[in-house]
Design an enzyme around this catalytic site. Structure first.
Site, short mmCIF file in Angstrom:
data_model
loop_
_atom_site.label_atom_id
_atom_site.label_comp_id
_atom_site.label_asym_id
_atom_site.label_seq_id
_atom_site.Cartn_x
_atom_site.Cartn_y
_atom_site.Cartn_z
N TYR A 57 0.81 -1.22 0.00
CA TYR A 57 0.00 0.00 0.00
C TYR A 57 0.85 1.28 0.00
CZ TYR A 57 -4.58 -2.14 0.26
OH TYR A 57 -5.74 -2.81 -0.05
N TYR A 239 -7.43 -11.63 13.50
CA TYR A 239 -7.08 -10.29 13.05
C TYR A 239 -7.65 -9.22 13.98
CZ TYR A 239 -5.12 -6.75 10.20
OH TYR A 239 -4.34 -5.70 9.81
P1 NAI Z 1 4.21 -4.45 2.92
O1 NAI Z 1 4.92 -5.56 3.60
O2 NAI Z 1 3.96 -4.59 1.46
O3 NAI Z 1 5.00 -3.06 3.12
C1 NAI Z 1 5.66 -2.72 4.28
C2 NAI Z 1 6.53 -1.50 4.05
O4 NAI Z 1 7.11 -1.13 5.32
C3 NAI Z 1 7.70 -1.72 3.10
O5 NAI Z 1 7.92 -0.54 2.36
C4 NAI Z 1 8.89 -1.93 4.05
O6 NAI Z 1 10.15 -1.57 3.50
C5 NAI Z 1 8.50 -0.98 5.16
N1 NAI Z 1 9.15 -1.27 6.44
C6 NAI Z 1 9.02 -2.36 7.23
N2 NAI Z 1 9.76 -2.22 8.35
C7 NAI Z 1 10.36 -1.00 8.27
C8 NAI Z 1 11.23 -0.27 9.10
N3 NAI Z 1 11.63 -0.73 10.28
N4 NAI Z 1 11.65 0.92 8.66
C9 NAI Z 1 11.28 1.44 7.46
N5 NAI Z 1 10.43 0.80 6.65
C10 NAI Z 1 9.98 -0.40 7.04
O7 NAI Z 1 2.88 -4.22 3.75
P2 NAI Z 1 1.39 -3.76 3.41
O8 NAI Z 1 0.53 -4.98 3.40
O9 NAI Z 1 1.34 -2.82 2.28
O10 NAI Z 1 1.03 -2.99 4.75
C11 NAI Z 1 1.07 -1.59 4.90
C12 NAI Z 1 -0.02 -1.16 5.87
O11 NAI Z 1 -1.29 -1.45 5.28
C13 NAI Z 1 0.02 -1.91 7.20
O12 NAI Z 1 -0.33 -1.03 8.22
C14 NAI Z 1 -1.05 -2.96 7.02
O13 NAI Z 1 -1.60 -3.41 8.24
C15 NAI Z 1 -2.08 -2.18 6.22
N6 NAI Z 1 -3.08 -2.97 5.51
C16 NAI Z 1 -2.70 -4.03 4.72
C17 NAI Z 1 -3.68 -4.81 4.11
C18 NAI Z 1 -3.32 -5.98 3.25
O14 NAI Z 1 -4.21 -6.78 2.93
N7 NAI Z 1 -2.09 -6.13 2.85
C19 NAI Z 1 -5.11 -4.53 4.28
C20 NAI Z 1 -5.39 -3.34 5.05
C21 NAI Z 1 -4.40 -2.62 5.67
#
Ligand code: NAI
Length: 398
Positions: A57, A239
């Site tokens: 996202y 969740y």
């Molecule tokens: P993702 O795993 O694709 O992205 C995570 C991002 O965080 C990456 O850019 C990574 O480099 C960065 N990251 C992780 N640890 C870090 C650190 N210590 N310092 C700097 N950057 C760091 O995850 P996703 O799924 O896009 O999740 C993003 C948000 O969206 C989260 O809050 C998640 O709960 C929320 N979300 C996700 C859904 C899904 O189905 N994937 C649904 C609804 C909300």
């Protein structure tokens, strides 16, 4: 510069390498899907900070801000750079592609590859903002992290995905062997709950906003958003009512606090956007959820309702963040992008498929194939148009 043929290597379901060209195609596809090529950008946020900007996202938010509104973007991520024959992580290659494509289209982009929880990352962002950007009018908090070291105390926390109070048993798909089986997850300890909140809750979001406010790097009418998920009741024990849900509730609590501060001081706002379930490295790690997603994608695709990260973020940016948008919020002031996932006909069909899905009919009843392909494409594999037998440059940087 050495070039090499990069074939997918996996440990279990997870890919341990990434394909630079596949990642680049993914970013190009997102830019094309924004759908504003050749038209002047819409009016909306101009200076955007995205925390967690390299995948999922966060990356889609960054693409929507840059190509949808012509915004200057500063992205923070934590990704492994390439080394010798070892490829970088997908998020690293996505960021390289983002920079190249932004440069081509004369869009300002800067990225900080550092631990967002640290004071050092905050200092680097401050310096770039002062020098090249100015005040932010949008700050997106999209970190999905397994651990956090607290910058003040040095304490290390690990997040877990567990139910609270009692163990939870449900169907799941073992991603590796494609077996549909039953899984029982024991309840989290109080320590694990607190640690998950420390990693994925709102404290670090507050620290970012405090820091930016203190250094006068937030514009009048600034907005800040963090992403959350609710999903159907069936997944709530793992969740919404589990450890991650506890962290998300903390994020919501913090959103209210930040909202009143930003309103008072800058006429700004802080909100939660509740997004749809999509395949990312973070979501694939949650027990039960990949089976739910495989069924969900089939049902949503059949109804022409399915959306990926970019389609969700296009709606967020155009329908809620654009200057001419007329946004509507739910009773708690949240942005709901999960409306199509949560439609009663969609959920009714997923619920009716749930008890019937077995190892034998997995690929017939669900879109597991789509889930798997989608997952591999996160790492740049199985992406249309990429010739995987051709050597590629892996030692790249932005
Ligand atoms: P993702 O795993 O694709 O992205 C995570 C991002 O965080 C990456 O850019 C990574 O480099 C960065 N990251 C992780 N640890 C870090 C650190 N210590 N310092 C700097 N950057 C760091 O995850 P996703 O799924 O896009 O999740 C993003 C948000 O969206 C989260 O809050 C998640 O709960 C929320 N979300 C996700 C859904 C899904 O189905 N994937 C649904 C609804 C909300």
């Amino acid at each position: 510069m050495p070039q090499q043929v990069v074939q997918r290597r996996s440990r279990g379901f997870i890919c341990v390498n990434a394909h630079p060209e596949g990642c680049r195609r993914n970013v190009e596809r997102q830019i094309a899907a924004i759908g504003v090529q050749g038209k002047p950008p819409r009016r909306g946020p101009r200076n955007v900070l995205v925390l967690g900007a390299s995948t999922g996202y966060g990356l889609a938010s960054r693409v929507a801000a840059a190509w949808g509104f012509g915004a200057k973007t500063l992205g923070v991520c934590l990704e492994r750079a390439p080394e010798g024959n070892k490829t970088a992580t997908a998020g690293f290659y996505n960021t390289v592609a983002f920079h190249e494509l932004a440069r081509k289209d004369e869009l300002f982009a800067a990225s900080v590859n550092a631990d967002a929880f640290s004071d050092e990352a905050k200092r680097m962002v401050r310096e770039i903002a002062r020098k090249d950007i100015g005040k932010f009018d949008l700050v997106i908090y999209s970190l999905a992290a397994p651990k956090r070291v607290h910058p003040r105390t040095g304490a290390a926390y690990n997040s877990v995905l567990k139910p609270i109070g009692q163990s939870y048993t449900n169907k799941t798909v073992e991603l590796d062997s494609e077996k549909v089986s039953e899984v029982t997850i024991p309840p989290a300890t109080d320590q694990e709950i607190a640690d998950t909140v420390a990693v994925m809750g709102g404290e670090d979001w507050t620290m970012w906003i405090d820091m930016l406010m203190e250094h006068e790097l937030l514009a009048e009418r600034v907005r800040t958003l963090a992403y959350s998920y609710i999903g159907p009741e069936m997944t709530w024990p793992i969740y919404r009512d589990g450890t991650i849900g506890r962290a998300k509730k903390d994020l919501e609590r913090v959103a209210h606090k930040l909202d009143s501060r930003l309103r008072n001081q800058l006429g700004g706002e802080a909100r939660i956007a509740v997004n749809k379930a999509i395949v990312t490295q973070a979501s694939a790690a949650i027990p039960v959820v990949p089976l739910y997603m495989s069924l969900l994608f089939r049902v949503m695709k059949q109804r022409n309702l399915d959306e990926g990260a970019l389609e969700q973020m296009r709606r967020l940016f155009f329908d809620f963040l654009a200057e001419d948008a007329a946004p509507k919020y739910d009773d708690d002031g949240r942005i709901r992008l999960d409306d199509r996932e949560m439609r009663s006909d969609v959920q009714a069909e997923v619920s009716s498929l749930w008890p019937r899905v077995t190892t034998e009919n997995l690929r017939e009843l669900s879109d597991f194939a789509g889930f798997q392909r989608n997952f591999r494409s996160l790492f740049g594999f199985e992406v249309d148009g990429v010739e995987y037998s051709v050597p590629v440059e892996t030692l790249v940087s932005w």
